[in-house]
Write a protein that holds these residues in place. Structure first.
Motif, short mmCIF file in Angstrom:
data_model
loop_
_atom_site.label_atom_id
_atom_site.label_comp_id
_atom_site.label_asym_id
_atom_site.label_seq_id
_atom_site.Cartn_x
_atom_site.Cartn_y
_atom_site.Cartn_z
N VAL A 196 -46.40 -114.21 -22.47
CA VAL A 196 -46.93 -112.86 -22.40
C VAL A 196 -47.44 -112.43 -23.77
N ARG A 197 -48.68 -111.97 -23.80
CA ARG A 197 -49.26 -111.42 -25.03
C ARG A 197 -49.50 -109.93 -24.81
N SER A 198 -49.35 -109.14 -25.87
CA SER A 198 -49.60 -107.71 -25.72
C SER A 198 -50.04 -107.10 -27.04
N THR A 199 -50.51 -105.87 -26.95
CA THR A 199 -50.88 -105.10 -28.13
C THR A 199 -50.18 -103.75 -28.07
N PHE A 200 -49.90 -103.21 -29.25
CA PHE A 200 -49.18 -101.95 -29.37
C PHE A 200 -49.85 -101.07 -30.42
N ILE A 201 -49.63 -99.78 -30.30
CA ILE A 201 -50.17 -98.82 -31.25
C ILE A 201 -49.00 -98.12 -31.93
N VAL A 202 -49.01 -98.10 -33.25
CA VAL A 202 -47.99 -97.37 -34.01
C VAL A 202 -48.66 -96.17 -34.67
N GLY A 203 -47.89 -95.11 -34.83
CA GLY A 203 -48.41 -93.93 -35.50
C GLY A 203 -49.24 -93.02 -34.63
N PHE A 204 -49.08 -93.13 -33.30
CA PHE A 204 -49.79 -92.21 -32.41
C PHE A 204 -49.29 -90.79 -32.68
N PRO A 205 -50.17 -89.79 -32.58
CA PRO A 205 -49.73 -88.41 -32.85
C PRO A 205 -48.45 -88.05 -32.10
N GLY A 206 -47.50 -87.50 -32.84
CA GLY A 206 -46.23 -87.11 -32.24
C GLY A 206 -45.18 -88.19 -32.22
N GLU A 207 -45.51 -89.43 -32.61
CA GLU A 207 -44.53 -90.52 -32.61
C GLU A 207 -43.44 -90.22 -33.65
N THR A 208 -42.21 -90.17 -33.19
CA THR A 208 -41.08 -89.89 -34.08
C THR A 208 -40.41 -91.19 -34.52
N ASP A 209 -39.48 -91.07 -35.46
CA ASP A 209 -38.71 -92.24 -35.88
C ASP A 209 -37.98 -92.84 -34.68
N ALA A 235 -50.35 -105.35 -33.38
CA ALA A 235 -50.23 -103.90 -33.47
C ALA A 235 -51.44 -103.32 -34.19
N PHE A 236 -51.74 -102.10 -33.84
CA PHE A 236 -52.81 -101.34 -34.49
C PHE A 236 -52.23 -100.03 -34.98
N LYS A 237 -52.68 -99.59 -36.13
CA LYS A 237 -52.32 -98.26 -36.61
C LYS A 237 -53.28 -97.26 -35.97
N TYR A 238 -52.73 -96.20 -35.39
CA TYR A 238 -53.57 -95.21 -34.74
C TYR A 238 -54.53 -94.58 -35.73
N GLU A 244 -50.19 -91.31 -43.20
CA GLU A 244 -50.71 -92.67 -43.37
C GLU A 244 -49.66 -93.63 -43.89
N GLU A 245 -48.86 -93.18 -44.87
CA GLU A 245 -47.86 -94.08 -45.44
C GLU A 245 -46.79 -94.43 -44.42
N VAL A 246 -46.50 -93.51 -43.50
CA VAL A 246 -45.53 -93.79 -42.45
C VAL A 246 -46.11 -94.78 -41.44
N LYS A 247 -47.38 -94.59 -41.09
CA LYS A 247 -48.04 -95.53 -40.18
C LYS A 247 -48.04 -96.94 -40.77
N GLU A 248 -48.34 -97.04 -42.06
CA GLU A 248 -48.38 -98.34 -42.71
C GLU A 248 -47.00 -99.00 -42.70
N SER A 249 -45.98 -98.20 -43.00
CA SER A 249 -44.62 -98.73 -43.00
C SER A 249 -44.22 -99.20 -41.61
N ARG A 250 -44.54 -98.41 -40.57
CA ARG A 250 -44.19 -98.79 -39.21
C ARG A 250 -44.94 -100.04 -38.76
N TYR A 251 -46.20 -100.13 -39.17
CA TYR A 251 -46.99 -101.32 -38.83
C TYR A 251 -46.34 -102.58 -39.42
N LYS A 252 -45.97 -102.52 -40.69
CA LYS A 252 -45.37 -103.68 -41.34
C LYS A 252 -44.03 -104.03 -40.70
N ARG A 253 -43.23 -103.02 -40.40
CA ARG A 253 -41.94 -103.28 -39.77
C ARG A 253 -42.11 -103.90 -38.38
N PHE A 254 -43.09 -103.42 -37.62
CA PHE A 254 -43.34 -103.98 -36.29
C PHE A 254 -43.72 -105.45 -36.41
#
Length: 237
Positions: free
Chosen positions: A95-108, A128-131, A149-159
């Protein structure tokens, strides 16, 4: 396209075509398939070897709140169950998939839920893609707080780090197996190809050494000798 697949006659024709191509030895691969009910109908074909045991499904997130804001189905519990049933029918399924991190309203909490989902779902290949806000997109009108932006970048790297560990673990299980590999590029007695679990220019590769010349387009049996986070390495037999 989805409404067409709901039509029984169109779906039947698709299944018949898949069977016919499979009998010809053609590698038929499913790409960008939404997890609607008709997907269940193709899993037995994968188990029978009619089409490749590969599904590319854009799950996009795991948090019900984020999925709701995305206007996507928010029943990840049921998605777990369906993936489990697919694998019961076709244990070979990738199974392959794609995900979006940092979508508006996304909490920790939403993001941690996504990481946990990735750990448990054991998606073979995931990106993964950064929103990024797009002019005219409905997400602009939700009135939700934007993720810095810095939170999106951090979440992207962690994912990506989390998924890398999952991928490495799954590929390690293939060491010692003999797998059919379709050759894409050749350099002397070395070649690069893909297993049936890898789409061209998207997923990982198999780096092959051979005692005899091989050609692009050949399907050869390769004994897998080692792996890393994304690729396999082996000897043609």
């Amino acid at each position: 396209a989805e409404s067409q697949f709901q039509d029984r006659s169109v779906k039947a024709k698709f299944l018949d075509l898949s069977r016919e191509l499979g009998q010809m030895g053609v590698w038929v691969r499913m790409h960008y398939v939404y997890p609607y009910p008709h997907v269940d109908d193709v899993i037995p074909l994968m188990a029978e070897g009619k089409i490749l045991p590969y599904l590319d499904i854009p799950f996009q997130h795991a948090s019900p709140a984020v999925l709701k804001n995305m206007k996507r189905p928010a029943h990840q519990g049921k998605t777990f169950e369906r993936i489990g049933k697919w694998r019961e029918i076709c244990p070979d399924l990738a199974v392959r998939s794609t995900f979006i991190v940092g979508f508006p309203g996304e909490t920790d909490e939403d993001f941690e839920m996504l990481l946990d989902w990735v750990d448990h779902a054991k998606i073979d290949r995931a990106g993964a893609f950064k929103y990024e806000p797009v002019r005219g997109a409905k997400a602009n009108d939700l009135g939700l707080p934007l993720v810095p932006e810095e939170v999106k970048e951090s979440r992207y790297k962690r994912f990506m780090e989390r998924q890398q560990k999952v991928s490495a673990g799954l590929l390690k299980k293939k060491v010692g197996l003999r797998l059919p590999v379709i050759i894409d590029k050749v350099d002397g007695l070395s070649a690069t190809g893909r297993t049936k679990y890898d789409a061209p220019e998207i997923d990982g590769s198999v780096h092959v050494t051979s005692r005899r010349p091989v050609r692009a387009g050949d399907i050869v049996t390769v004994k897998i000798e080692r792996s890393d986070a994304y690729d396999l390495f082996g000897q043609a037999v």
